[in-house]
Design a protein around this motif. Structure first.
Motif, PDB file in Angstrom:
ATOM      1  N   UNK A 114      13.544  28.048  10.791  1.00 42.36           N
ATOM      2  CA  UNK A 114      13.873  29.267  11.535  1.00 42.36           C
ATOM      3  C   UNK A 114      13.195  29.270  12.904  1.00 42.36           C
ATOM      4  N   UNK A 115      11.990  28.657  12.961  1.00 43.70           N
ATOM      5  CA  UNK A 115      11.226  28.651  14.212  1.00 43.70           C
ATOM      6  C   UNK A 115      11.750  27.627  15.212  1.00 43.70           C
ATOM      7  N   UNK A 116      12.357  26.551  14.736  1.00 47.17           N
ATOM      8  CA  UNK A 116      12.771  25.462  15.634  1.00 47.17           C
ATOM      9  C   UNK A 116      14.279  25.387  15.848  1.00 47.17           C
ATOM     10  N   UNK A 117      15.046  26.158  15.117  1.00 46.74           N
ATOM     11  CA  UNK A 117      16.503  26.083  15.135  1.00 46.74           C
ATOM     12  C   UNK A 117      17.071  26.298  16.530  1.00 46.74           C
ATOM     13  N   UNK A 118      18.038  25.463  16.915  1.00 49.09           N
ATOM     14  CA  UNK A 118      18.689  25.606  18.220  1.00 49.09           C
ATOM     15  C   UNK A 118      20.201  25.475  18.053  1.00 49.09           C
ATOM     16  N   UNK A 119      20.924  25.987  19.034  1.00 53.88           N
ATOM     17  CA  UNK A 119      22.387  25.914  19.029  1.00 53.88           C
ATOM     18  C   UNK A 119      22.858  24.589  19.615  1.00 53.88           C
ATOM     19  N   UNK A 120      23.996  24.118  19.132  1.00 50.61           N
ATOM     20  CA  UNK A 120      24.595  22.879  19.628  1.00 50.61           C
ATOM     21  C   UNK A 120      25.367  23.162  20.906  1.00 50.61           C
ATOM     22  N   UNK A 121      25.176  22.289  21.885  1.00 52.60           N
ATOM     23  CA  UNK A 121      25.865  22.434  23.166  1.00 52.60           C
ATOM     24  C   UNK A 121      26.356  21.075  23.640  1.00 52.60           C
TER      25      UNK A 121
END
Length: 595
Positions: A379-386
């Motif tokens: 949850x702390x490191x999650x990022x969206x794909x771009x």
């Protein structure tokens, strides 16, 4: 309590018991790679959640030893805890035993729970600390006192693996093990490793994160078996099957007292790498040390297992292909993150008949996160794909037909020519090893250069093994063989390649803070032609999912490499296509086109 408060409470207990250092490994009583919630003591006392590491607490210091896979993660998770990161194999960082020998006073005491330290590690502590007269107290589970709301041991039910999946009865397996016992002059054989017990008796459970194994020990006798397990987990079917093979059920923890009561005239076969230190120290009789005979037996899959495993890979290939289509056609239209993508892939796998659970924690890593070889999103490191970066997915599924392990790296949008050069080199590395033909007697380290060659040509390397054995609905990392260019005794991978072994082929390129690329297939070791030169061997690829052509530069490949890739993608389309929707199949046709 936060981590610093937990350590303070532990130190107060240490002072009361006059303990100079307390060691907390990452293990359960069986040296399992993944452990249940009850056994996550090192995570509890340090805050570090990685799957590998050892904590040492002294009255005025606290250290966490882990390797390069986890430096970034550990640095973040240890902030504010008062625990120092000790970077293993870097510079002048001392090993755990070197540190203990330096900081513990003459005649002092080092304590640990001997059930969570391996026999070999315990003996290493004895040797390293003997010159200072340091006492080892291996009876202290002090974390249990500190951890007030510690989760209980798992009480989830076990299940029997039918012969249509296992391919061999427990009676047959026991007969083979007893022959090895006779060869070693042993009257007993104690087994503490869960995958070996479960394979031998065709049992599986739900006690370990991701691995469908059962908390248990076994002592094999010439006329029966003593199985130490929580009997409430066993249903009537399991009791019936075990009775056929004269298996007697005992309470899980009774093995320590029962071992201490063995007749001194017995001779017991044990594996130093697969037994905990406390159990070893309980043995009063003659000891013969050798690898558990089940290790090689279970690594050489039988024909039924191999056909099942191949079927599992088709199911898994369908799930991964659907996932690849979903990511590449939607990432720029809706918000997809590392965590949400991992959940989606698990959903695709769960749609496949015979799915049980993922075979290990999904490693879904976008852009620079993929530079950390074993990064798993939180949850702390999650990022969206771009667009404009790579997305690495190292995942696997557990099915009744077997376990899988596959890595694919997806190109999102457009990337520069340098990244394509690297991507293509990794694909070439994977296929070079998979195409190998070699003489029987070769080890993994004889062939590793085939995978590293295209990457070494770029003056690059990947600082991990190239491949590992895969268990049948058990440990996804299974000894006794693998691919690496050097021998690591603790990896227990020093064995020649045998027919029927299932091994991964997963080279990569990783640049800190930038990207990671890994492509992974599995293959079966097969016999080829036998002639005056000996028995030739080769590999049969069993993983089928597209390799992202958006990352391939055909100009970087030889004609034979392009032919291999085109043939592989033709197989992918033929095997996976019929299981897809019309839209997915049309997309797959484009991503398996000839280059």
């Amino acid at each position: 309590m936060n981590v610093s408060e937990r350590i303070a409470k532990l130190r107060a207990l240490m002072a009361e018991k006059r303990i100079d250092a307390y060691v907390v490994p990452t293990a359960d009583f069986h040296q399992s790679e993944y452990v249940g919630e009850h056994f996550k003591a090192r995570k509890y006392i340090t805050g570090f959640s990685g799957s590998y590491g050892t904590a040492v607490i002294t009255p005025d210091d606290a250290g966490l030893w882990t390797d390069g896979r986890y430096f970034f993660q550990a640095t973040n998770e240890l902030k504010g805890s008062g625990v120092r990161l000790m970077k293993m194999f870097v510079g002048d960082t001392p090993s755990v035993t070197e540190y203990l020998a330096d900081v513990v006073p003459e005649g002092g005491t080092v304590a640990f729970d001997g059930r969570v330290l391996s026999m070999d590690e315990g003996r290493e502590y004895e040797e390293a600390l003997a010159s200072k007269g340091i006492h080892l107290d291996y009876s202290e589970d002090m974390i249990d006192t500190v951890w007030e709301d510690r989760p209980p041991l798992s009480d989830k039910p076990a299940f029997f693996l039918e012969e249509k999946y296992s391919g061999e009865s427990a009676a047959s397996k026991l007969s083979r093990v007893r022959e090895v016992m006779k060869d070693n002059g042993a009257t007993l054989h104690a087994i503490a490793s869960l995958d070996d017990v479960c394979w031998l008796l065709n049992l599986r459970g739900d006690d370990i994160d991701f691995f469908p194994l059962l908390l248990s020990y076994a002592v094999v006798r010439m006329d029966g078996v003593d199985l130490y397990v929580d009997g409430s987990k066993l249903d009537d079917r399991i009791h019936e099957e075990l009775e056929k093979d004269y298996v007697t059920i005992h309470p899980y923890n009774d093995i320590y007292s029962d071992i201490r009561n063995l007749d001194a005239g017995e001779t017991i076969l044990i594996d130093p790498m697969k037994m905990n230190y406390a159990l070893y120290k309980s043995i009063p009789c003659n000891i013969v040390t050798a690898a558990n005979p089940t290790i090689l037996m279970k690594a050489m899959k039988n024909p039924v297992e191999l056909e099942n495993i191949k079927a599992a890979h088709i199911k898994d290939g369908v799930a991964v292909t659907k996932f690849m289509h979903w990511v590449k056609t939607r990432y720029d239209k809706e918000t997809i993150t590392e965590l949400s993508s991992a959940k989606k892939l698990t959903q695709f796998r769960a749609e496949q008949e015979g799915y049980i659970r993922d075979s290990f924690e999904p490693l879904c890593a976008y852009a620079d996160h993929a530079a950390m070889m074993h990064y798993s999103p939180s949850e702390e490191t999650d990022v969206a794909l771009k667009a404009g970066a790579l997305f690495l997915n190292d995942t696997g599924g557990g099915y009744y037909e077997g376990s899988t392990d596959i890595t694919r790296t997806f190109v999102l949008g457009s990337v520069d020519e340098q990244l394509k050069k690297y991507f293509t080199a990794v694909v070439r590395a994977m296929m070079n090893l998979s195409r190998a033909k070699f003489l029987y007697g070769c080890y993994g380290y004889n062939l590793d250069v085939l995978a590293r060659g295209p990457i070494w040509d770029l003056n690059l390397d990947f600082q991990c093994g190239t491949g590992h054995g895969v268990g049948y609905l058990a440990n996804v990392h299974e000894p006794p063989t693998g691919f690496r260019w050097y021998v690591v005794p603790s990896k227990n991978e020093h064995h020649q390649l045998e027919e029927g072994m299932v091994i991964t082929d997963e080279p990569g390129i990783y640049e800190d803070g930038q990207f990671g690329i890994r492509i992974e297939n599995e293959f079966i070791v097969r016999k080829g032609v036998q002639n005056k030169y000996g028995q030739f061997m080769h590999f049969e690829t069993i993983t089928f999912a597209p390799i992202d052509l958006d990352g391939i530069d055909p100009e970087e490949m030889s004609r034979s490499e392009r032919e291999w890739l085109n043939h592989y993608h033709k197989d992918v389309y033929e095997k996976i296509g019929p299981h897809l929707s019309d839209e997915e199949r049309e997309w797959l046709k484009e991503y398996t086109r000839a280059v």
